[in-house]
Design a protein around this motif. Structure first.
Motif, short mmCIF file in Angstrom:
data_model
loop_
_atom_site.label_atom_id
_atom_site.label_comp_id
_atom_site.label_asym_id
_atom_site.label_seq_id
_atom_site.Cartn_x
_atom_site.Cartn_y
_atom_site.Cartn_z
N LYS A 117 -1.40 -13.60 45.79
CA LYS A 117 -2.28 -12.46 45.38
C LYS A 117 -3.69 -13.06 45.55
O LYS A 117 -4.03 -14.02 45.17
N LEU A 120 10.13 -8.20 47.08
CA LEU A 120 9.25 -7.08 47.31
C LEU A 120 9.47 -6.23 48.57
O LEU A 120 9.88 -4.99 48.68
N VAL A 128 7.76 -12.34 48.13
CA VAL A 128 7.40 -11.39 49.24
C VAL A 128 8.94 -10.78 49.60
O VAL A 128 9.12 -9.67 50.04
N SER A 172 1.38 -4.68 43.13
CA SER A 172 2.08 -4.77 44.06
C SER A 172 2.17 -3.56 44.77
O SER A 172 1.91 -2.57 44.12
N PRO A 177 2.82 -6.19 51.18
CA PRO A 177 2.92 -7.59 50.21
C PRO A 177 2.37 -8.93 51.17
O PRO A 177 3.07 -8.74 52.20
#
Length: 532
Positions: free
Chosen positions: A461, A473, A470, A77, A457
């Motif tokens: 993935k 993140l 997310v 990430s 992000p």
């Protein structure tokens, strides 16, 4: 000197005298010209180009097996990238290409090292079509035709694309062809060392090349009759690639294993790629991805013939030792079958990033074309009188048709990139003063600036298809930016990837990020309270 010439006549190096020397010279010169034309504007920035370049650059700077890019399909990430100070282990591809290119790059620079290796690979491919043909002492024009065929293969649309992007495929194709030639020579009394070296190299250039060691081990067993030593050699030749895979997986790389099967699109792309060996339109990777065109009707017939007849015959010959073709043609088709089987297994057992497009099917296509050419040459060389003349004429007609329909040599100067200028958001990244960039086009930013770069992000993935939180993140992003002098630089134009503007705006509203507008880009900086 006279005694030296007597003992080592130059014609012995070629086996056929001045005509073959001329053919080798023309093939080398032709492939050099093709390579130079592809790099006349430098390396074209393609999807995987920057990943290879970053690994090459890191090796040249004394950090082998690492990269300053987290590509769009990375398992890491943006937060992990920042926490690692913008340096990740090189896990997305085998280490062979960046390791060799980076070592050469210490002297000539990374860009030139990659260009040099690709041009050398093109020369290797072109002259392999000569080296793999059955020797014929009384056919002069055949050598020139073989050399011309080798040049035309280096000019095919997909080969030009991977060459312009300085990808690993040219090197892998060259290694695979010369492995076939080395195996054929070993079968007829040649040395084992080139076979072992090329088998190892194939696995370290493309993981799909590692199983070729099985073919090499089988040939050793058939010649020596020693099961244990042949098995040990097979394992030893696969070991470097296996170690590379294990270490990459342990470091955080790897695809998401699990049965996926084959869908209609998988099969259509596979067949279209086979048709692309003989048709430049189907051989254009851009049309494969950016149009809805399926394979031509005749591509299905070619695929069936290739799968059901040619490959089966080759594998039967290799296993049962009943030879219907020349050694090089037989081994080339066997090698093609192994690579194709690995690719199909990858499509069925891994994520959707594995697909049999023109690029991944390129080595299989070149090996198949080489087998066809070598078989045709062997057939022509056995003809006598008028039959030979007719056979040569037919071969020339086939070569012309191949050139017109599959290669289209008038497109040799075609570029696969619209612009090599510094992009506005790359300029913004430089002007930001940040040391690490999070962006919606990390490949371009890293390529343009050399700054460590990762993609913002996203909810899923790309490599594994796994969902990720997310929100968490983006909440962790401002503090990570502050601690490692990073910035988020987003292009105002549409790019390959994206970012969650709403979540970034929330962080701005909280006072943890500030937003500044640059020409063509929006840049987010961490505030002093980003970690509060």
């Amino acid at each position: 000197m006279a005694r030296f010439k007597e003992r080592f006549p130059f014609s012995r190096l070629t086996g056929q005298g001045s005509w073959v020397v001329t053919a080798y010279g023309l093939a080398t010169l032709g492939a050099l010209i093709v390579g130079i034309l592809q790099f006349r504007h430098g390396i074209v920035h393609l999807l995987d180009t920057v990943t290879y370049w970053s690994g090459t650059e890191a090796t040249g700077n004394g950090h082998p097996f690492t990269t300053n890019l987290a590509p769009s399909f990375s398992n890491f990430s943006a937060i992990e990238f920042l926490e690692r100070s913008g340096r990740l282990p090189f896990v997305d591809f085998p280490v062979g290409y960046p390791l060799v290119a980076g070592t050469i790059g210490i002297v000539v620079g990374s860009h030139h090292a990659m260009e040099l290796l690709c041009v050398i690979a093109l020369v290797g491919i072109a002259i392999a079509f000569l080296a793999g043909a059955h020797r014929s002492k009384d056919s002069k024009i055949a050598s020139i035709v073989l050399g011309a065929t080798g040049i035309l293969v280096t000019m095919s649309p997909t080969m030009r694309l991977v060459t312009q992007g300085a990808l690993s495929e040219p090197l892998f194709c060259a290694v695979a062809l010369w492995l076939v030639i080395a195996l054929a020579k070993f079968r007829n009394g040649g040395k084992w060392a080139p076979v072992a070296a090329l088998s190892i190299a194939a696995g370290l250039l493309r993981f799909i090349g590692a199983p070729l060691a099985i073919l090499a081990g089988w040939e050793r067993y058939q010649k020596t009759g020693r099961k244990l030593s042949s098995l040990i050699w097979t394992i030893a030749m696969m070991a470097p690639a296996a170690l590379n895979i294990l270490l990459a997986s342990a470091a955080g790389g790897g695809h998401n294993a699990g049965w996926r099967g084959l869908g209609r699109i998988d099969i259509e792309v596979f067949v279209r790629s086979i048709g692309g060996w003989f048709d430049a339109k189907q051989g254009d990777l851009r049309r494969t991805y950016f149009t809805s065109e399926g394979p031509s009707w005749w591509s299905w017939l070619v695929a069936i013939v290739w799968l059901a007849i040619i490959i089966i015959i080759a594998l039967y010959s290799i296993v049962r030792r009943r030879h219907f073709l020349t050694a090089t043609a037989e081994l080339a088709l066997g090698t093609s079958a192994i690579i194709s089987a690995g690719l199909v297994a990858g499509m069925m057992g891994f994520d959707a990033l594995v697909i049999a497009d023109n690029r991944l099917m390129l080595p299989t296509g070149i090996l198949t074309l080489a087998a066809v050419v070598w078989s045709a040459h062997d057939f022509v060389s056995k003809q006598k009188g008028a039959h030979r003349t007719q056979s040569i004429a037919s071969a020339l007609v086939a070569l012309i048709l191949f050139s017109l329909f599959a290669v289209r040599p008038w497109n040799i100067t075609e570029s696969f990139s619209d612009s090599s200028e510094l992009k506005p958001y790359s300029i913004a990244a430089l002007q930001s003063g940040a040391e690490i960039i999070i962006t919606n086009d990390a490949d371009a930013v890293h390529w343009d600036t050399g700054l460590p770069a990762a993609y913002a992000p996203l909810p899923v993935k790309a490599l594994t298809g796994e969902a990720q939180d997310v929100t968490a993140l983006y909440e962790a992003l401002p503090c990570a930016l502050l601690r490692h002098n990073g910035a988020v630089v987003l292009s105002d134009a549409m790019t390959f990837s994206g970012a969650d503007i709403d979540l970034l705006t929330q962080e701005v509203d909280k006072g943890r990020l500030t937003l500044e507008q640059f020409d063509g880009a929006s840049v987010y900086f961490a505030t002093a309270t980003a970690c509060n």
